[in-house]
Design a protein around this motif. Sequence first.
Motif, PDB file in Angstrom:
ATOM      1  N   ASN A 112       0.855  -1.185   0.000  1.00 53.58           N
ATOM      2  CA  ASN A 112       0.000   0.000   0.000  1.00 53.58           C
ATOM      3  C   ASN A 112       0.893   1.238   0.000  1.00 53.58           C
ATOM      4  OD1 ASN A 112      -1.695   2.152   0.572  1.00 53.58           O
ATOM      5  ND2 ASN A 112      -2.844   1.078   2.170  1.00 53.58           N
ATOM      6  N   GLU A 161       0.193   4.246   0.187  1.00 50.99           N
ATOM      7  CA  GLU A 161      -0.306   5.340   1.024  1.00 50.99           C
ATOM      8  C   GLU A 161       0.179   5.243   2.474  1.00 50.99           C
ATOM      9  OE1 GLU A 161      -2.108   7.931  -0.284  1.00 50.99           O
ATOM     10  OE2 GLU A 161      -1.634   6.912  -2.165  1.00 50.99           O
ATOM     11  N   LEU A 162       0.689   4.087   2.867  1.00 57.02           N
ATOM     12  CA  LEU A 162       1.101   3.884   4.257  1.00 57.02           C
ATOM     13  C   LEU A 162       2.371   4.651   4.598  1.00 57.02           C
ATOM     14  CD1 LEU A 162       0.482   0.062   4.747  1.00 57.02           C
ATOM     15  CD2 LEU A 162      -0.821   1.934   5.740  1.00 57.02           C
ATOM     16  N   LYS A 163       2.382   5.177   5.822  1.00 60.37           N
ATOM     17  CA  LYS A 163       3.561   5.829   6.394  1.00 60.37           C
ATOM     18  C   LYS A 163       3.754   5.269   7.797  1.00 60.37           C
ATOM     19  CE  LYS A 163       2.959  10.181   3.873  1.00 60.37           C
ATOM     20  NZ  LYS A 163       2.426   9.509   2.725  1.00 60.37           N
ATOM     21  N   ASP A 214       0.260   3.784   9.058  1.00 61.33           N
ATOM     22  CA  ASP A 214      -1.003   4.512   8.966  1.00 61.33           C
ATOM     23  C   ASP A 214      -1.096   5.156   7.589  1.00 61.33           C
ATOM     24  OD1 ASP A 214      -3.374   5.797   9.604  1.00 61.33           O
ATOM     25  OD2 ASP A 214      -2.481   7.165  11.055  1.00 61.33           O
ATOM     26  N   GLU A 215      -2.270   5.123   6.997  1.00 62.72           N
ATOM     27  CA  GLU A 215      -2.470   5.782   5.715  1.00 62.72           C
ATOM     28  C   GLU A 215      -3.219   7.104   5.869  1.00 62.72           C
ATOM     29  OE1 GLU A 215      -4.678   3.275   3.044  1.00 62.72           O
ATOM     30  OE2 GLU A 215      -6.184   2.827   4.555  1.00 62.72           O
ATOM     31  N   ASN A 216      -3.639   7.415   7.076  1.00 63.46           N
ATOM     32  CA  ASN A 216      -4.385   8.648   7.316  1.00 63.46           C
ATOM     33  C   ASN A 216      -3.459   9.769   7.763  1.00 63.46           C
ATOM     34  OD1 ASN A 216      -6.965   7.390   6.885  1.00 63.46           O
ATOM     35  ND2 ASN A 216      -6.674   6.395   8.865  1.00 63.46           N
TER      36      ASN A 216
END
Length: 117
Positions: free
Chosen positions: A32, A34-36, A56-58
């Motif tokens: 993914n 978008e994950l950090k 987390d992707e948010n």
Amino acid sequence: MTDTTIAPATHGVTLTEAAAAKAASLLEQEGNDELKLRIEVQPGGCSGLIYRLYFDENMHDGDAVVEFGGVGLVVDQMSVPYLDGASIDFEDSIHKYGFSIDNPNAQGSCACGDSFH
């Protein structure tokens, strides 16, 4: 005309090369983009505060992101003062396996080592 460009928020937390490489490997497995990697400080534990380290992707208002070897490290606005100058490392040895946090702001920790103050 005034420049309305907002500079990205930064934080004082660093990832060692070993931690960045391990996080990048785990992120690749997740698949993914978008994950950090997020680190935050929350109330809890024997000494009053605990670390949470997770993917987390948010993104939230006030989050600060710094890139280390292709890994985005996110710190929320409330945790920045507790983590300024901290370093996240990863060790894979016979004695220890996992991520560790060296935080000069922690004045002490509990006997189990899971929380700090």
